[in-house]
Design a protein around this motif. Sequence first.
Motif, PDB file in Angstrom:
ATOM      1  N   MET A 148      12.427  51.386 -22.348  1.00 46.85           N
ATOM      2  CA  MET A 148      12.945  52.200 -21.273  1.00 46.85           C
ATOM      3  C   MET A 148      13.855  53.398 -21.060  1.00 46.85           C
ATOM      4  N   ARG A 149      13.740  53.945 -20.183  1.00 48.22           N
ATOM      5  CA  ARG A 149      14.565  55.441 -19.983  1.00 48.22           C
ATOM      6  C   ARG A 149      15.544  55.878 -19.646  1.00 48.22           C
ATOM      7  N   VAL A 150      15.721  56.737 -20.849  1.00 47.53           N
ATOM      8  CA  VAL A 150      17.092  57.030 -21.725  1.00 47.53           C
ATOM      9  C   VAL A 150      17.237  58.622 -21.256  1.00 47.53           C
ATOM     10  N   TYR A 151      18.512  58.802 -20.962  1.00 47.77           N
ATOM     11  CA  TYR A 151      19.041  60.259 -20.345  1.00 47.77           C
ATOM     12  C   TYR A 151      19.622  60.097 -21.517  1.00 47.77           C
ATOM     13  N   VAL A 152      19.847  61.583 -22.042  1.00 41.47           N
ATOM     14  CA  VAL A 152      20.631  62.038 -23.009  1.00 41.47           C
ATOM     15  C   VAL A 152      21.547  63.359 -22.532  1.00 41.47           C
ATOM     16  N   SER A 153      22.228  63.282 -22.416  1.00 41.97           N
ATOM     17  CA  SER A 153      23.090  65.092 -21.804  1.00 41.97           C
ATOM     18  C   SER A 153      24.002  65.767 -22.618  1.00 41.97           C
ATOM     19  N   PHE A 154      23.933  66.891 -23.309  1.00 39.53           N
ATOM     20  CA  PHE A 154      24.666  67.283 -23.691  1.00 39.53           C
ATOM     21  C   PHE A 154      25.191  68.919 -23.220  1.00 39.53           C
ATOM     22  N   ASP A 155      26.633  69.156 -23.436  1.00 42.49           N
ATOM     23  CA  ASP A 155      27.271  70.617 -22.328  1.00 42.49           C
ATOM     24  C   ASP A 155      27.858  70.814 -23.703  1.00 42.49           C
ATOM     25  N   ASP A 156      28.402  72.436 -23.484  1.00 39.94           N
ATOM     26  CA  ASP A 156      28.898  73.545 -23.652  1.00 39.94           C
ATOM     27  C   ASP A 156      29.207  73.195 -25.175  1.00 39.94           C
ATOM     28  N   THR A 157      28.246  73.466 -25.931  1.00 41.87           N
ATOM     29  CA  THR A 157      27.897  73.056 -27.244  1.00 41.87           C
ATOM     30  C   THR A 157      28.062  74.929 -28.241  1.00 41.87           C
ATOM     31  N   ASP A 158      28.621  75.679 -27.265  1.00 42.73           N
ATOM     32  CA  ASP A 158      28.198  76.712 -28.170  1.00 42.73           C
ATOM     33  C   ASP A 158      29.734  77.774 -27.103  1.00 42.73           C
ATOM     34  N   CYS A 159      29.714  79.090 -27.732  1.00 45.75           N
ATOM     35  CA  CYS A 159      30.274  79.578 -27.592  1.00 45.75           C
ATOM     36  C   CYS A 159      29.673  81.283 -27.676  1.00 45.75           C
ATOM     37  N   LEU A 160      30.507  82.470 -27.052  1.00 43.05           N
ATOM     38  CA  LEU A 160      30.467  84.331 -26.666  1.00 43.05           C
ATOM     39  C   LEU A 160      29.825  84.131 -28.094  1.00 43.05           C
ATOM     40  N   GLY A 161      28.519  84.632 -28.737  1.00 44.69           N
ATOM     41  CA  GLY A 161      28.133  84.936 -29.669  1.00 44.69           C
ATOM     42  C   GLY A 161      27.561  84.438 -30.560  1.00 44.69           C
ATOM     43  N   ALA A 162      27.279  83.114 -30.638  1.00 48.71           N
ATOM     44  CA  ALA A 162      26.917  82.119 -31.572  1.00 48.71           C
ATOM     45  C   ALA A 162      25.654  82.382 -31.900  1.00 48.71           C
ATOM     46  N   ASP A 163      25.097  82.038 -32.978  1.00 48.92           N
ATOM     47  CA  ASP A 163      23.340  81.840 -33.449  1.00 48.92           C
ATOM     48  C   ASP A 163      22.620  80.728 -32.772  1.00 48.92           C
ATOM     49  N   ARG A 164      23.258  79.889 -31.729  1.00 50.35           N
ATOM     50  CA  ARG A 164      22.777  78.748 -31.149  1.00 50.35           C
ATOM     51  C   ARG A 164      23.323  78.199 -30.578  1.00 50.35           C
ATOM     52  N   GLY A 165      22.376  77.714 -29.177  1.00 52.15           N
ATOM     53  CA  GLY A 165      23.302  76.937 -28.193  1.00 52.15           C
ATOM     54  C   GLY A 165      23.092  75.220 -28.104  1.00 52.15           C
ATOM     55  N   THR A 166      23.118  74.798 -26.377  1.00 55.47           N
ATOM     56  CA  THR A 166      22.935  73.834 -26.197  1.00 55.47           C
ATOM     57  C   THR A 166      21.689  73.367 -25.996  1.00 55.47           C
ATOM     58  N   GLY A 167      20.621  74.310 -25.263  1.00 54.27           N
ATOM     59  CA  GLY A 167      19.217  74.452 -25.260  1.00 54.27           C
ATOM     60  C   GLY A 167      18.629  73.861 -27.031  1.00 54.27           C
TER      61      GLY A 167
END
Length: 261
Positions: A1-20
């Motif tokens: 079964m195909r499932v979509y798990v989506s994330f958004d807005d998990t970082d802020c300016l200057g963070a060392d990691r982001g949504t990707g």
Amino acid sequence: MRVYVSFDDTDCLGADRGTGKLVRWFTERLPEGCTSWGVVRQQLLVHPDVPYTSHNSSGCAVLDVPDPSYLPLLANLGAAHIAEHFIDGSDPGLCIADENTDLSAIIAFASRAAIEVVTQDEARAIAEEAGVHLSGHGGTEDGVIGALAGVGLTASGWSGRLVEFHRPLREFPIVTTVAEVEDAGIMVVPVDRNVQMPKPTDTLDTQGWLRPRLWGGRPVAPVTSAGPDSWTAIGKQRLAGPGGATPGGGHAGVQHGGDDW
């Protein structure tokens, strides 16, 4: 079964990691029996009334799972994953939906979110009506907008760029062959004037990082001719503005996302 798990807005300016990066990390810790088909970057509206970190993009992991009983587990894992990597100043959202759900209203909402300002209230109402998981995990929770839109755009099959597909796309050599790309399940499609079909033995310049599009529900690498028996993949990364970001601003309750791809 195909499932979509989506994330958004998990970082802020200057963070060392982001949504990707957060979405890619999530696919590395899936429950037994679940596999990742790929990770898709979705572009949402860039507008003065939309606060965002750099490009206003959301990320959607496309998973293959044994049955619907895994959905609550994935929701719990997604929430725990956000909590583990939470960055102050972010407004994370999480959406989970499966292919057996009627996603037509979510797809329509996502199409609007890519071209016009939409609100958190709209996102929550549409998710509730469709019966899909949508939750906020800190801050203003504006990330629910991009998370829902990430599911809709990906489920449509005609939007977004794959940043992972079975194998990390960065692993392809700078210059490879059409056969190697197609053997990985990625269709090579010429988009230049003559649209001559490439041969398996033709060389393909990935420009350092192959960037397939999600077209017709499958990964497609658009290429242009670079001369006889030679092709160049389109989509080379462009540098961001000063400081590596294009800050937004504006009203609460509208899209808010980050970028790290």
